[in-house]
Design a protein around this motif. Structure first.
Motif, short mmCIF file in Angstrom:
data_model
loop_
_atom_site.label_atom_id
_atom_site.label_comp_id
_atom_site.label_asym_id
_atom_site.label_seq_id
_atom_site.Cartn_x
_atom_site.Cartn_y
_atom_site.Cartn_z
N VAL A 73 0.84 -1.21 0.00
CA VAL A 73 0.00 0.00 0.00
C VAL A 73 0.87 1.26 0.00
N PHE A 74 1.94 1.26 0.81
CA PHE A 74 2.73 2.49 0.99
C PHE A 74 4.00 2.54 0.12
N GLY A 75 4.10 1.60 -0.81
CA GLY A 75 5.19 1.68 -1.79
C GLY A 75 6.56 1.29 -1.26
N THR A 76 6.61 0.47 -0.21
CA THR A 76 7.92 0.04 0.30
C THR A 76 8.17 -1.44 -0.01
N TYR A 77 7.36 -1.97 -0.93
CA TYR A 77 7.52 -3.40 -1.25
C TYR A 77 8.60 -3.62 -2.30
N ARG A 78 9.44 -4.63 -2.08
CA ARG A 78 10.46 -5.03 -3.05
C ARG A 78 10.45 -6.55 -3.11
N ALA A 79 10.24 -7.08 -4.29
CA ALA A 79 10.00 -8.53 -4.40
C ALA A 79 11.24 -9.36 -4.06
N GLN A 80 12.40 -9.02 -4.66
CA GLN A 80 13.60 -9.85 -4.47
C GLN A 80 14.84 -8.96 -4.35
N PRO A 81 15.93 -9.49 -3.74
CA PRO A 81 17.18 -8.72 -3.70
C PRO A 81 17.88 -8.80 -5.07
N ARG A 82 18.57 -7.69 -5.44
CA ARG A 82 19.23 -7.65 -6.76
C ARG A 82 20.23 -8.80 -6.93
N ALA A 83 21.00 -9.09 -5.87
CA ALA A 83 22.06 -10.09 -6.00
C ALA A 83 21.54 -11.52 -5.87
N GLY A 84 20.26 -11.66 -5.58
CA GLY A 84 19.70 -13.00 -5.35
C GLY A 84 19.85 -13.37 -3.88
N HIS A 85 19.04 -14.32 -3.43
CA HIS A 85 19.01 -14.63 -2.00
C HIS A 85 20.30 -15.31 -1.50
N ILE A 86 20.98 -16.03 -2.39
CA ILE A 86 22.19 -16.74 -1.96
C ILE A 86 23.40 -15.80 -1.95
N ASP A 87 23.48 -14.92 -2.95
CA ASP A 87 24.66 -14.06 -3.08
C ASP A 87 24.55 -12.71 -2.38
N MET A 88 23.38 -12.32 -1.97
CA MET A 88 23.22 -11.02 -1.31
C MET A 88 24.03 -11.01 0.00
N THR A 89 24.48 -9.81 0.40
CA THR A 89 25.19 -9.69 1.68
C THR A 89 24.22 -9.21 2.74
N ILE A 90 24.23 -9.91 3.88
CA ILE A 90 23.32 -9.59 4.99
C ILE A 90 24.08 -8.75 6.01
N GLY A 91 23.43 -7.77 6.60
CA GLY A 91 24.04 -7.00 7.69
C GLY A 91 24.17 -5.53 7.36
N ILE A 92 25.18 -4.88 7.98
CA ILE A 92 25.46 -3.47 7.77
C ILE A 92 26.93 -3.36 7.36
N ASN A 93 27.19 -2.69 6.24
CA ASN A 93 28.56 -2.61 5.71
C ASN A 93 29.57 -2.13 6.73
N LYS A 94 29.17 -1.12 7.52
CA LYS A 94 30.10 -0.47 8.43
C LYS A 94 30.44 -1.35 9.65
N PHE A 95 29.56 -2.29 9.95
CA PHE A 95 29.78 -3.12 11.15
C PHE A 95 29.97 -4.59 10.75
N ARG A 96 31.24 -5.01 10.64
CA ARG A 96 31.52 -6.40 10.27
C ARG A 96 32.46 -7.06 11.29
N ASP A 97 32.68 -6.39 12.43
CA ASP A 97 33.58 -6.94 13.45
C ASP A 97 32.75 -7.86 14.36
N LEU A 98 33.16 -9.12 14.41
CA LEU A 98 32.37 -10.11 15.16
C LEU A 98 32.13 -9.71 16.61
N LYS A 99 33.13 -9.05 17.21
CA LYS A 99 32.97 -8.63 18.61
C LYS A 99 31.77 -7.68 18.75
N GLN A 100 31.54 -6.89 17.71
CA GLN A 100 30.44 -5.91 17.76
C GLN A 100 29.09 -6.50 17.33
#
Ligand SMILES: [Zn+2]
Ligand SMILES: [Zn+2]
Length: 288
Positions: free
Chosen positions: A228-255
Motif C-alpha cells: 500500500v505504501f510503496g515500500t515493497y520489493r520482491a527480491q534482492p538484486r544479488a539474489g538470496h544466496i549471493d546477497m550480503t546480509i548485515g550493515i557494511n560499516k559493522f563487520r567486526d564479530l565482537k560488535q
C-alpha cells in the motif's frame, strides 16, 4: 472455563509454548534444509542472540510485569479506547485489533529506520551478518522498551479485546520467527503466501547491506502495508544466496555477534549533532 478465560489465565505459558515450539520447528528446518551457508557458527549465534532474547524477556518482566495484556485489561475495565465506545461484534474487534496493531508495528519500523537516533538502536537487529530464526527476536533492550510504550499507547487508544492482544502477541512472535528463518519455500507457495503473510524471502530483502533494499519490506506479519505504501520489493538484486546480509560499516564479530558488543552498538560513533541534515542522511546511507 471458556477459551479466552483459559488464554488469559495461562497467557505467559501459552506464549512460551509458541516461542519454544517455533524455535524448535524452524531450528530443525534450518538444520535439515538451510537456505544460505552461515558466516558465523551456529553455536555463537544461538548463544548470543538467544542470550539477548532471554535478557530482554527478563527485563520486561521486571519493568512491566503486567505487560500488554495487563494494559488491555485496564483499558477494558476503564472503558478506555475506541473499541470500548462502540457495540461491535467481538470477532470483528479481534480481527481489526490484530490488523491495526500490526499496522502500528509497520509505522514504528519505518520510523526506527528514518530517525537517526532510533536507527542506532535498530541497527542491532540489522548488524547480524546472518539471517536465521534467532535474528527474529534480536533487538536492543532500549528498542524493546520503546516498542512496549508504543504498544501500551496503542492499546489505551484502541481499547482492543484482551484476547485480540494475546492473539496479536502470539502471531507477531510466531511470524517473526518464521520469516527470519534461514529457510525457503517452493517459489509458487512463496508467491501466494506472501499475499497474506511476510515470507522468509520477502523479509530477507530487508536485511540486505544495500540501503534501498534495507529500506523496503518493513512488514513483520502482514505484507499489505509495504504494498500500500510503496515500500515493497520482491527480491534482492544479488539474489538470496549471493546477497550480503548485515550493515557494511559493522563487520567486526565482537560488535555484531557477541552480546556485550551488541549491547554497546547503539553508542558506537559520534553521538552529538543530531540534526537531521543532508550529511546525517549520507552517513546513514553509507552505514546501512
Ligand atoms: Zn529494520
Ligand atoms: Zn528483521
Amino acid at each position: 472455563m471458556s477459551f479466552d478465560e483459559f488464554l488469559l489465565a495461562n497467557e505467559k505459558e501459552v506464549r512460551m509454548t509458541f516461542f519454544f515450539g517455533m524455535l524448535i520447528f524452524i531450528g530443525l528446518w534450518e538444520l535439515l534444509a538451510p537456505k544460505r551457508v552461515l558466516t558465523i557458527s551456529k553455536s555463537v549465534r544461538w548463544i548470543n542472540n538467544l542470550g539477548l532474547v532471554f535478557f530482554n524477556t527478563f527485563l520486561l518482566r521486571v519493568l512491566f510485569p503486567a505487560a500488554a495484556v495487563g494494559v488491555a485489561v485496564f483499558a477494558n475495565e476503564q472503558d478506555w479506547g475506541l473499541f470500548n465506545y462502540f457495540d461491535i461484534p467481538l470477532w470483528f474487534a479481534v480481527v481489526a485489533s490484530v490488523i491495526i496493531m500490526d499496522f502500528v508495528i509497520y509505522i514504528q519500523h519505518v520510523m526506527v529506520h528514518a530517525i537517526p537516533m532510533l536507527w542506532r538502536l535498530h541497527r542491532v537487529h540489522h548488524a547480524d551478518m546472518d539471517y536465521d530464526v534467532t535474528t527474529g527476536s534480536r533487538f536492543h533492550p532500549i528498542e524493546i522498551i520503546l516498542s512496549m510504550f508504543i504498544k501500551f499507547a496503542t492499546i489505551l487508544l484502541l481499547g482492543p479485546p484482551i484476547i485480540g492482544v494475546i492473539i496479536f502477541e502470539i502471531v507477531l512472535n510466531a511470524t517473526a520467527m518464521f520469516n527470519h528463518g534461514n529457510i525457503s519455500l517452493p517459489k509458487t507457495i512463496d508467491k501466494y503466501l506472501r499475499l497474506l503473510l511476510v515470507t522468509p524471502d520477502m523479509h530477507r530483502v530487508h536485511h540486505s547491506v544495500e540501503d534501498d533494499e534495507a529500506n523496503s519490506n518493513f512488514g513483520f506479519s502482514l505484507p499489505w502495508w509495504d504494498r500500500v505504501f510503496g515500500t515493497y520489493r520482491a527480491q534482492p538484486r544479488a539474489g538470496h544466496i549471493d546477497m550480503t546480509i548485515g550493515i557494511n560499516k559493522f563487520r567486526d564479530l565482537k560488535q555484531v555477534a557477541w552480546l556485550p558488543g551488541m549491547l554497546m552498538l547503539p553508542f558506537v560513533g559520534k553521538m552529538s549533532g543530531y540534526v537531521i541534515n543532508r550529511r546525517q542522511w549520507t552517513d546513514k546511507e553509507n552505514e546501512s
